[in-house]
Design an enzyme around this catalytic site. Structure first.
Site, PDB file in Angstrom:
ATOM      1  N   HIS A 103       0.848  -1.209   0.000  1.00  0.00           N
ATOM      2  CA  HIS A 103       0.000   0.000   0.000  1.00  0.00           C
ATOM      3  C   HIS A 103       0.876   1.251   0.000  1.00  0.00           C
ATOM      4  CE1 HIS A 103      -3.065  -2.685   2.252  1.00  0.00           C
ATOM      5  NE2 HIS A 103      -3.605  -2.430   1.076  1.00  0.00           N
ATOM      6  N   LYS A 130     -17.794  -7.910   7.523  1.00  0.00           N
ATOM      7  CA  LYS A 130     -16.467  -8.513   7.658  1.00  0.00           C
ATOM      8  C   LYS A 130     -16.002  -8.383   9.098  1.00  0.00           C
ATOM      9  CE  LYS A 130     -14.136  -8.170   3.178  1.00  0.00           C
ATOM     10  NZ  LYS A 130     -13.021  -7.488   2.504  1.00  0.00           N
ATOM     11  N   ARG A 181      -1.750  -6.112  -8.315  1.00  0.00           N
ATOM     12  CA  ARG A 181      -0.649  -7.051  -8.073  1.00  0.00           C
ATOM     13  C   ARG A 181      -0.690  -8.155  -9.113  1.00  0.00           C
ATOM     14  NH1 ARG A 181      -2.500  -7.934  -2.084  1.00  0.00           N
ATOM     15  NH2 ARG A 181      -4.303  -8.180  -3.419  1.00  0.00           N
ATOM     16  N   SER A 191      -2.444  -8.106   2.719  1.00  0.00           N
ATOM     17  CA  SER A 191      -2.713  -8.035   4.159  1.00  0.00           C
ATOM     18  C   SER A 191      -3.080  -9.426   4.688  1.00  0.00           C
ATOM     19  CB  SER A 191      -3.865  -7.070   4.439  1.00  0.00           C
ATOM     20  OG  SER A 191      -3.539  -5.775   4.021  1.00  0.00           O
TER      21      SER A 191
HETATM   22  O1  PNS Z   1      -8.621  -3.678   0.276  1.00  0.00           O
HETATM   23  P1  PNS Z   1      -9.780  -4.343  -0.403  1.00  0.00           P
HETATM   24  O2  PNS Z   1     -10.509  -5.251   0.562  1.00  0.00           O
HETATM   25  O3  PNS Z   1      -9.394  -5.038  -1.673  1.00  0.00           O
HETATM   26  O4  PNS Z   1     -10.786  -3.142  -0.805  1.00  0.00           O
HETATM   27  C1  PNS Z   1     -12.009  -3.423  -1.444  1.00  0.00           C
HETATM   28  C2  PNS Z   1     -12.889  -2.151  -1.543  1.00  0.00           C
HETATM   29  C3  PNS Z   1     -13.090  -1.546  -0.172  1.00  0.00           C
HETATM   30  C4  PNS Z   1     -12.245  -1.154  -2.449  1.00  0.00           C
HETATM   31  C5  PNS Z   1     -14.251  -2.603  -2.143  1.00  0.00           C
HETATM   32  O5  PNS Z   1     -14.737  -3.715  -1.441  1.00  0.00           O
HETATM   33  C6  PNS Z   1     -15.322  -1.513  -2.141  1.00  0.00           C
HETATM   34  O6  PNS Z   1     -15.197  -0.524  -2.801  1.00  0.00           O
HETATM   35  N1  PNS Z   1     -16.400  -1.734  -1.364  1.00  0.00           N
HETATM   36  C7  PNS Z   1     -17.498  -0.806  -1.232  1.00  0.00           C
HETATM   37  C8  PNS Z   1     -18.745  -1.343  -1.928  1.00  0.00           C
HETATM   38  C9  PNS Z   1     -18.623  -1.098  -3.413  1.00  0.00           C
HETATM   39  O7  PNS Z   1     -18.835  -0.006  -3.866  1.00  0.00           O
HETATM   40  N2  PNS Z   1     -18.205  -2.164  -4.166  1.00  0.00           N
HETATM   41  C10 PNS Z   1     -17.892  -2.065  -5.582  1.00  0.00           C
HETATM   42  C11 PNS Z   1     -19.071  -2.248  -6.480  1.00  0.00           C
HETATM   43  S1  PNS Z   1     -20.064  -3.637  -6.098  1.00  0.00           S
END
Ligand code: PNS
Length: 165
Positions: A19, A43, A92, A130
């Site tokens: 990050h 979660k 990644r 993570s």
């Molecule tokens: O670090 P991560 O867990 O890969 O992050 C994922 C994140 C937070 C970017 C994603 O889950 C997110 O944007 N969640 C909010 C809900 C949303 O808008 N999802 C995308 C369209 S369904």
């Protein structure tokens, strides 16, 4: 809408050197970065929102023009609320691509004015996440070099590897 601000969203449970590498490069592209932590009640994160904010703040203490924020619900709705039209994600290994592509397309379906932009992660962090770092740390694996030292200490505290002072 300020086109030079980007939202860098994620779970950040916890922030890793991967990050950090994305942040270091992004601040050279954007005037302002908003690190947005998803508060997802479905979660069960290892670290609370407060702990994650604390680790991010500590890790990024030398950077100006970085805001740390928490959001719930749809990312694109949050972006509109913040008046930002760029979502930044790190990419990644190949395994990320499908998930990121799905998410970017879904975000685009919901709001065509918000653009997803990707920075390819440094090769050093290609296979770290993570989750894998937490797994290794939970069984006493040496994860120094993969997370900031401060975060390493917090992981050791969580997994009872050091006394909590
Ligand atoms: O670090 P991560 O867990 O890969 O992050 C994922 C994140 C937070 C970017 C994603 O889950 C997110 O944007 N969640 C909010 C809900 C949303 O808008 N999802 C995308 C369209 S369904």
């Amino acid at each position: 809408m300020n086109g030079k601000t980007a939202i860098y969203p994620g779970t950040f449970d916890p922030i890793t050197n991967g990050h950090l590498s994305i942040v270091k490069r992004a601040v050279k592209i954007f005037d302002k970065l908003i690190i947005s932590i998803l508060n997802n009640p479905q979660k069960t994160p290892l670290f609370s929102i407060e702990e994650r904010i604390d680790m991010i703040k500590h890790t990024l203490r030398e950077f100006a023009d970085i805001e740390i924020d928490v959001f719930e619900g749809l990312l694109v709705d949050y972006a509109v609320k913040k008046d930002v039209n760029v979502i930044l994600r790190g990419l990644r290994a190949l395994s990320d691509f499908e998930y990121e592509f799905q998410m970017a397309l879904m975000n685009r379906k919901f709001n065509r004015d918000v653009q997803s932009i990707f920075l390819m992660t440094d090769y050093k962090w290609f296979y770290t996440s993570s989750s894998i770092i937490k797994e290794a740390a939970s069984v006493g694996g040496d994860i120094s070099g993969l997370v900031p030292e401060f975060v390493n200490g917090k992981l050791k505290e969580k997994y009872g590897m050091v006394k909590n002072t």
